[in-house]
Design an enzyme around this catalytic site. Structure first.
Site, PDB file in Angstrom:
ATOM      1  CE  LYS A  64       8.085 -17.547  25.639  1.00  0.00           C
ATOM      2  NZ  LYS A  64       9.185 -15.772  25.937  1.00  0.00           N
ATOM      3  NE  ARG A 140       6.814  -7.019  20.650  1.00  0.00           N
ATOM      4  CZ  ARG A 140       8.124  -6.382  21.489  1.00  0.00           C
ATOM      5  NH1 ARG A 140       8.789  -6.055  20.706  1.00  0.00           N
ATOM      6  NH2 ARG A 140       8.406  -7.174  22.628  1.00  0.00           N
TER       7      ARG A 140
HETATM    8  N1  BES Z   1       5.302 -13.599  26.587  1.00  0.00           N
HETATM    9  C1  BES Z   1       6.526 -12.888  26.533  1.00  0.00           C
HETATM   10  C2  BES Z   1       6.870 -12.176  27.891  1.00  0.00           C
HETATM   11  C3  BES Z   1       7.035 -12.999  29.306  1.00  0.00           C
HETATM   12  C4  BES Z   1       7.928 -13.518  29.600  1.00  0.00           C
HETATM   13  C5  BES Z   1       6.168 -12.849  30.084  1.00  0.00           C
HETATM   14  C6  BES Z   1       8.424 -13.376  30.233  1.00  0.00           C
HETATM   15  C7  BES Z   1       5.962 -13.333  31.683  1.00  0.00           C
HETATM   16  C8  BES Z   1       7.458 -13.976  31.512  1.00  0.00           C
HETATM   17  C9  BES Z   1       6.590 -12.308  25.211  1.00  0.00           C
HETATM   18  O1  BES Z   1       5.766 -12.867  24.273  1.00  0.00           O
HETATM   19  C10 BES Z   1       8.230 -12.708  24.968  1.00  0.00           C
HETATM   20  O2  BES Z   1       8.552 -13.829  24.936  1.00  0.00           O
HETATM   21  N2  BES Z   1       8.384 -11.316  24.603  1.00  0.00           N
HETATM   22  C11 BES Z   1       9.860 -11.585  24.850  1.00  0.00           C
HETATM   23  C12 BES Z   1      10.233  -9.725  23.550  1.00  0.00           C
HETATM   24  C13 BES Z   1      11.183 -10.231  23.256  1.00  0.00           C
HETATM   25  C14 BES Z   1      11.869 -11.461  21.804  1.00  0.00           C
HETATM   26  C15 BES Z   1      11.898  -8.689  22.502  1.00  0.00           C
HETATM   27  C16 BES Z   1      10.533 -11.333  25.789  1.00  0.00           C
HETATM   28  O3  BES Z   1      10.345 -10.507  27.285  1.00  0.00           O
HETATM   29  O4  BES Z   1      11.330 -12.048  25.691  1.00  0.00           O
HETATM   30 MG    MG Z   2       6.717 -14.321  22.992  1.00  0.00          MG
END
Ligand code: BES
Ligand code: MG
Ligand code: ZN
Length: 283
Positions: A64, A140
């Site tokens: 991230k 997931r």
């Molecule tokens: N934990 C995150 C989702 C999330 C993002 C929760 C911001 C709260 C605030 C999850 O593991 C994630 O990183 N999801 C990605 C998925 C993408 C790579 C398809 C996302 O939502 O960007």
């Molecule tokens: Mg993630």
């Protein structure tokens, strides 16, 4: 209550390759948590509540990065597991005549020389193979093995809660969680419980056509689809790990945390989901 913690070797023996792929890079070992509440008499029904339990989500090698990635917030990525255990605490005190299994495949998504690589292919405990095209879609992967485990318990319904997608926050904001279900009665029961409990959920489509976005040429599916409809493809991914039991998925990414007092919550983790789950179990 009964507590069973499956350590890494036990998870390996069960073939939980998706969960263990996520856990690989961390110095902190994964723990698969299975807590059971059994009523004294014969249970009226048997339920499972499954919570995403990422103690920290760095994104992994798809780290991230940049402003707005919210990496500094990702301690809250265990909010689904926290709500699951919060509901367990309340249910153990209220003692309903319902058997309830509380489950979380808990791990940390990190980077190291041992990390899962983008492009790796994982095999989950139901035998399905997954091409990891993005290591940040890790929740997931952990839920896949947790859902397979839950259905094997022979429960009447499974509800999972997860801080699963940023896309769900884009869709519904920070005060409404997304709800997906294979079963209209279960969706209705959850909405009824939510209304009594004072929490808001909006039902979203399990649009099978969108599974096309997860098609892989080297595995049964990819773990990440196109950006648009990202909360829906995430739900469709989870559905691949359910055979026939009524199942609902709650995406609590927006509702898990608040910066301000809002009448119900103080700043910090909100415990979103606890009230609805307890009400649902009692109903
Ligand atoms: N934990 C995150 C989702 C999330 C993002 C929760 C911001 C709260 C605030 C999850 O593991 C994630 O990183 N999801 C990605 C998925 C993408 C790579 C398809 C996302 O939502 O960007
Ligand atoms: Mg993630
Ligand atoms: Zn996450």
């Amino acid at each position: 209550m009964e507590l069973e913690i499956l350590e890494q070797d036990a998870c390996e023996a069960l073939g939980m390759g998706a969960f263990l792929g996520v856990a690989k890079a961390s110095d902190l070992p994964p723990k698969f948590i299975h807590l059971t509440y059994r009523p004294s008499g014969t249970p009226r029904r048997k339920l499972a509540i499954v919570g995403k339990g990422l103690t920290f989500d760095s994104g992994g090698l798809n780290i991230k990065a940049g402003a707005g990635s919210m990496i500094e917030m990702m301690k809250f990525d265990m909010g689904g597991a926290a709500a699951t255990l919060g509901a367990a605490k309340a249910i153990a005190q209220l003692k309903p005549d319902v058997e309830v299994h509380f489950i979380s495949a808990a791990a940390e998504n990190m980077i190291s020389g041992r990390a899962m690589r983008p492009g790796d292919i994982l095999t989950a405990s139901n035998g399905k193979t997954i091409e990891v095209n993005n290591t940040d879609a890790e929740g997931r992967l952990t839920l896949a093995d947790a859902l397979v485990f839950a259905e094997k318990l022979g429960v009447d319904a499974i509800v999972d809660l997860a801080t699963l997608t940023g896309a769900c926050i884009v869709a519904l904001g920070d005060n409404i969680a997304g709800l997906w279900s294979t079963d209209d009665t279960l969706a209705k029961d959850l909405q009824q419980a939510a209304q009594t409990a004072g929490e808001k959920y909006w039902q979203m489509p399990l649009e099978d056509k969108y599974f096309d976005g997860l098609k892989s040429i080297v595995a049964d599916m990819k773990n990440t689809g196109p950006r648009f409809g990202g909360a829906i493809t995430a739900a469709l991914f989870l559905k691949q790990f359910i055979q026939s039991v009524p199942w609902a998925h709650l995406d609590i990414a927006g509702t898990v945390w608040t910066e301000k007092e809002n009448g119900y919550n103080s700043p910090g983790g909100t415990g979103f989901g606890v009230r609805t789950l307890v009400q649902w179990v009692l109903s």
